[in-house]
Scaffold this active site. Structure first.
Site, mmCIF file in Angstrom:
data_model
loop_
_atom_site.group_PDB
_atom_site.id
_atom_site.type_symbol
_atom_site.label_atom_id
_atom_site.label_comp_id
_atom_site.label_asym_id
_atom_site.label_seq_id
_atom_site.Cartn_x
_atom_site.Cartn_y
_atom_site.Cartn_z
ATOM 1 N N SER A 15 -38.383 -43.068 44.535
ATOM 2 C CA SER A 15 -36.923 -43.138 44.596
ATOM 3 C C SER A 15 -36.282 -43.564 43.287
ATOM 4 C CB SER A 15 -36.491 -44.103 45.708
ATOM 5 O OG SER A 15 -37.030 -45.394 45.491
ATOM 6 N N GLY A 69 -39.656 -43.002 48.626
ATOM 7 C CA GLY A 69 -40.690 -43.509 49.506
ATOM 8 C C GLY A 69 -42.091 -43.063 49.150
ATOM 9 N N ASN A 128 -44.342 -48.350 45.555
ATOM 10 C CA ASN A 128 -44.366 -48.428 47.016
ATOM 11 C C ASN A 128 -45.725 -48.873 47.536
ATOM 12 O OD1 ASN A 128 -41.667 -47.650 47.742
ATOM 13 N ND2 ASN A 128 -42.163 -45.596 47.067
ATOM 14 N N ASP A 130 -28.605 -52.841 47.515
ATOM 15 C CA ASP A 130 -29.904 -53.182 48.091
ATOM 16 C C ASP A 130 -30.756 -54.039 47.165
ATOM 17 O OD1 ASP A 130 -30.858 -51.387 46.189
ATOM 18 O OD2 ASP A 130 -31.486 -49.868 47.640
ATOM 19 N N HIS A 136 -32.549 -50.520 43.742
ATOM 20 C CA HIS A 136 -32.342 -49.299 42.950
ATOM 21 C C HIS A 136 -31.233 -49.481 41.923
ATOM 22 C CE1 HIS A 136 -34.200 -47.950 46.745
ATOM 23 N NE2 HIS A 136 -34.852 -47.130 45.943
#
Length: 218
Positions: free
Chosen positions: A43, A80, A109, A190, A193
């Site tokens: 991402s 992801g 991840n 969040d 990012h």
């Protein structure tokens, strides 16, 4: 510097992001003698939370075009994505796009999910071997995870990218969020990012790191 965020609770959000559609962006009008960089990423390279044209990958492509630098980008980053997924997708991507260069921006991840470091290392090594067997030049993007995963694991995770780079004699690109992740005004809500304001900063960083490597390894 270790990749930290303001709240440990936010780290799990990355795991909840659904896989986005694979973009595999390319421009068939680019001359045949152009280098072609395939970005195998997650991402952070897939413009998560932004319009595609706002992401650093699209902006880097535009800068190369504006400066008449013959490097075409195929953005195969998927939100992801793990090293497992990247390894599974790579043969098809190479067959479909025949890149001259590949940037492997994966592992974050895996680390957030607590995958074994040996598994991450083995997957990254397999990705590099597959790419090099097709005479493709490979760059490995350094990745970092939060300190709350424990000193031993975070150090082993961090060392993995240097180990893969050295073992396979490929260039390691420094983590492009190292100077951005701790600046709240450059991150999305969040805390994970980078926002639109941060993307040109990433472009400047990646332009400086990648351009001479690709031009000199044609």
């Amino acid at each position: 510097m270790i990749y930290r965020f303001r709240s440990a609770v936010l780290f799990t959000l990355l795991l909840l992001i659904p896989l986005s559609a694979l973009s595999d962006q390319t421009d068939t009008t680019v001359p045949n003698n152009s280098a072609k960089l395939l970005i195998l990423g997650d991402s952070l390279s897939a413009a998560y939370g932004l319009d595609q044209q706002e992401g650093w990958v699209s902006l880097l492509q535009k800068r190369w075009r504006d400066e008449n630098i013959s490097i075409d980008i195929v953005n195969a980053a998927v939100s992801g994505e793990t090293t497992d997924g990247g390894l599974a997708r790579l043969p098809r991507l190479i067959e479909q796009h025949t890149p001259s260069h590949i940037l492997v921006e994966l592992g974050g991840n895996d680390g957030l999910q607590g995958h074994s470091v040996s598994k991450i290392r083995d997957n990254l090594s397999a990705i590099v071997r597959i790419a090099k067997s097709d005479n493709t030049v490979v760059f490995v993007q350094d990745m970092q995870i939060p300190t709350n995963y424990g000193k031993r694991y975070t150090q082993m995770f961090s060392d993995t990218f240097e180990t893969v780079s050295e073992q396979h004699e490929v260039t390691k690109i420094p983590f492009f969020l190292e100077d951005i992740a701790l600046q709240k005004d450059l991150m999305q809500p969040d805390g994970i990012h980078p926002n639109a304001e941060a993307q040109p900063m990433i472009v400047d960083f990646m332009f400086e790191k990648l351009t001479p490597l690709i031009i000199n390894k044609r």
